[in-house]
Each structure stands twice: as C-alpha cells, then as structure tokens.
Design an enzyme around this catalytic site. Structure first.
Site, PDB file in Angstrom:
ATOM      1  N   HIS A 125       0.626 -14.982   2.237  1.00 33.29           N
ATOM      2  CA  HIS A 125       0.991 -16.210   1.524  1.00 33.29           C
ATOM      3  C   HIS A 125       0.491 -17.464   2.251  1.00 33.29           C
ATOM      4  CE1 HIS A 125       2.777 -18.239  -1.675  1.00 33.29           C
ATOM      5  NE2 HIS A 125       4.012 -17.734  -1.662  1.00 33.29           N
TER       6      HIS A 125
ATOM      7  N   THR B 150      -4.936   1.481  -1.078  1.00 32.46           N
ATOM      8  CA  THR B 150      -4.206   2.659  -0.606  1.00 32.46           C
ATOM      9  C   THR B 150      -3.534   3.335  -1.789  1.00 32.46           C
ATOM     10  OG1 THR B 150      -2.469   3.442   0.888  1.00 32.46           O
ATOM     11  CG2 THR B 150      -2.157   1.265  -0.064  1.00 32.46           C
TER      12      THR B 150
END
Length: 435
Positions: free
Chosen positions: A406, A354
């Site tokens: 994560h 993006t």
C-alpha cells in the site's frame, strides 16, 4: 599425486554454504566431472564435480560443515591400481580389534604354545568359557559416523551395528541407513526392541533439528516483507468455465502440436501481464525513496520443492506464447523438484503468482516476495451456486487474492488490477485481442 576439490565461486550475495551430501566415500573411484558433493546455499544447491579421474581421498569437510568459496573440501588421488585403494584405506581408518596376517599367525602360535604349557584344568576352563565378543555384534561408535548418518541413526533410534555398510572401507553412508529403513530390517537390538514394545504412559516425544539454509532464508524474507511493506489484500472470484471449455476443446491438439499440456497457469500469466500493462505501479518496486518502474514482465511462479518454497522466474513472459509459458513453467518445476535451479533462475522477478489450489486451499492471503509490490494468489476451483441472469446456476468458481504494498499501490489500482485479471479469464478472447 592428488588434485584438490574446492568450493566453487558462490553466487553474488551468498557468503557461505553448507555441505549437505557426499555422493562418494573415501576410496571410491570417481570420474572427471562426476558430481561428488552437494553444497546448499540459502537459494540453490550447488553441485561440485570431480576435477579429475581417480580415487576419492580424504574428506576435509564432512556433511553439516559450513564452507566458503575456495575452501578445500577434499582431494582426488590418482588411481594406481587396486592396491592403491586397499593400502591407503587402513591408514585413513584403522580398524579396531583387527590384526595383520603376521601378527595373527604369531598370536596363534603363541596361543598354542601357551595352551600346551598350561594346566589341564585351566585348559578346560578356557574351552568352556564363552567369548562375549563372539556372540555380540560389532559395536559402532556414534562419534565415528558422519553427521548426516549419525543424525539418521539417532532420529530413528537405530542400532548402527545391524546396518550393512556398502563402502569399501566399511563406513556407513546415508544411503546405507535409508536402504536399511526401506527394507524394514530390525532397527534396534533385541533388548531395545523389547523396551520399545512397552512405551511409557504419557510419553510426549519431541525432536529438535536445525533449519536448512533455504528455510532460514524463507523465514527471513517473509518476516522482512511483513515488517517493511504496508501489505494489504483484496479479493475477487472468477468463473473458470470459459477457460475450462477452451482446455477441453483444444487440449489434445495443443499437446500434440507443442508437446506440452495446456494448463491454467498460462492463462493467468497472460491475464496478469495485461493487467500489469494497464497498472504499471503493480509491476514497480520501491528502492529507498525512489520508485522503480519496470518496462519488462518477469513473472515469478511459486513452486513447492522438497527443500521448501522457491520462486523461479519466467523471463520476458509478455513475449512468450501459451506453449512457451507452459514449457518454461514445467521445466522450472522439474528443476525445482530435483534441486537443479540456477541462481539466475531465482533472482529478479517483477510480480509473482502462487497457486495454493493445488493443495486444496480455498482462500488465503499471499505474502509479498520483496522487493516486488504485488502477488496474485490462485485457489481451488469449486462448484458453487451463483446468480446469473436472475437464475441460480452452478459454476466452477475460484477465489482470487491480490496482496499489494500500500506504500506504492492505492486501493483503486489494486482492485482494478484484480478485476482486469478476472475479466481476462472469464472472456479469454480478450487475451488475444488485448482488450
């Protein structure tokens, strides 16, 4: 004889759609395969073409109606000549305060005979009395308008009787209202204009509008990403001077040979692919208790469209050249602006890029696009003083942000992934040598 206009088969995982626009009004002539109505799903806008040549008959599903697959939207009637349209129109939408020629002439004759038989004083009173309907414009009932037209009229506080209708049956269309606004014609009657000239002190207007299906879907996915993923963002900065030098040197020749402009995005796509090859976990996704490692590189490119944020996918980007990547991104961008993206162009994707820099963003933390595990955020190129070989120099710098899940990606892999992207951009020869 008529042919039904039906809702087509909806894409997989899409249960319903919303009618957002009719491009023809009942009574209008239509051609086979001409786009009649747009249906908005939570992912794409579907065009429903005319199943036959003829005249658009009654519309069963107006703008704003929620529909499912195979529902009947309306019908196309065979055109039997000019008379077929004009004869059918009065039945569908009878005009108030109108009389047929016969009743009108009979009424005139009756009025004349009554006038002859009336008292002279009464005739004089009738002649001097003013007909209010002759002075006031024809009033339009808001309930007779389609939902889209009614919403526009109410949003802009318009007097619908002042708007000129272009359809054969005299019904106002969305295009009529928009054209009226563009032409700057009076939007309300004289009394309303006088009232608007003196707004109340301390007025705090607010407006409530329903969310589009796409906006609802965007909201759901963003909340889902933050609720399900252990999202973290790492940052770095990159010197854009080497890539800018290459673009300046070869821009004209590149565009002449490939008929497409050389932008920054192709460099970042190539750099991301090299980094993904080195760190496969960033290109993977979680499915339940399993990790799915993708052996291909489908790169999503976030695009801002009039309907909202969409992420079309460049398939097998590792097999494409710089020119092919730029051409595909340009084509997907054009389709996004026109609302023409197909479902298969929006599904899948193993990683997303993006670029908030085109809007002036200097730094941000991009949100994951589930079920992907990573997203790269590009930002504005800005000249900043940096230390180089013991000296302070001015460089065109860009901040990079890498958000990752994560649960799947450790901090070491996430940071090294971003460092790899940085190294590829600062030394573009690595993109050719794959080092």
């Amino acid at each position: 004889m008529s042919v039904e206009i039906k809702v087509p088969e909806l894409p997989e995982s899409v249960a319903e759609a919303t009618v957002v626009a009719w491009h023809k009004q009942p009574g209008d002539k239509v051609a086979r395969d001409e786009n009649l109505v747009d249906l908005e799903t939570d992912k794409v806008v579907l065009e429903v073409p005319s199943p036959a040549d003829g005249v658009l008959g009654p519309v069963h599903k107006p703008v704003g109606e929620v529909v499912t697959a195979d529902e009947v939207l309306g019908a196309v009637e065979h055109d039997n000549g000019p008379g077929s349209v004009t004869e059918a129109a009065p039945e569908a939408t009878p005009a108030k305060n109108q009389e047929s020629p016969q009743s009108g002439s009979a009424g005139s004759a009756s009025a004349q005979s009554d006038d002859r038989g009336a008292e002279p004083g009464a005739r004089e009173a009738d002649e001097t009395e003013t007909d209010p309907a002759a002075e006031a414009p024809n009033q339009v009932n808001l309930d007779d308008l389609s939902p889209a037209v009614r919403r526009l009229v109410m949003e802009h506080d318009l007097d619908a009787s002042l708007i000129e209708a272009s359809s054969q049956d005299g019904r106002l269309t969305k295009e009529d209202v928009l054209r009226h606004l563009e032409q700057g014609k009076p939007t309300v009657g004289p009394e309303a204009q006088a009232a608007a000239a003196a707004p109340a002190l301390g007025e705090r207007p607010e407006e409530r509008v329903p969310m589009t299906r796409l906006r609802q879907r965007i909201a759901e996915r963003l909340v889902e990403a933050q609720r399900t993923a252990a999202m973290l963002t790492t940052f770095n900065e990159v010197d854009m001077q080497p890539v800018m030098d290459i673009r300046s040197r070869y821009r004209d020749r590149f565009e002449k040979m490939h008929d497409v402009r050389l932008g920054f995005m192709s460099f970042f796509v190539k750099a991301v692919i090299e980094a993904l090859k080195r760190y496969p976990a960033v290109n993977a996704s979680i499915d339940g208790s399993d990790i799915v490692y993708h052996g291909y590189y489908d790169i999503g490119i976030a695009v801002s469209s009039p309907r909202g944020l969409v992420v079309p996918v460049v398939r097998d980007a590792d097999q494409l050249s710089f020119a092919e990547i730029e051409a595909q991104i340009n084509e997907l961008g054009r389709k996004a602006q026109a609302g023409k993206l197909a479902m298969d162009e929006l599904t899948g994707g193993t990683f997303t890029i993006t670029n908030g820099g085109i809007f002036g963003s200097l730094l941000s933390t991009p949100i994951l696009n589930p079920p992907q595990s990573g997203i790269l955020g590009m930002h504005k190129i800005q000249e900043r003083p940096v230390a180089q070989d013991g000296e302070v120099v001015i460089k065109p710098m860009m901040y990079l942000a890498h958000s990752y899940d994560h649960r799947l990606i450790d901090g070491r892999e996430a940071v090294q992934f971003l460092v790899t992207v940085k190294e590829q951009i600062e030394d573009p020869a690595r993109l050719l040598l794959e080092v």
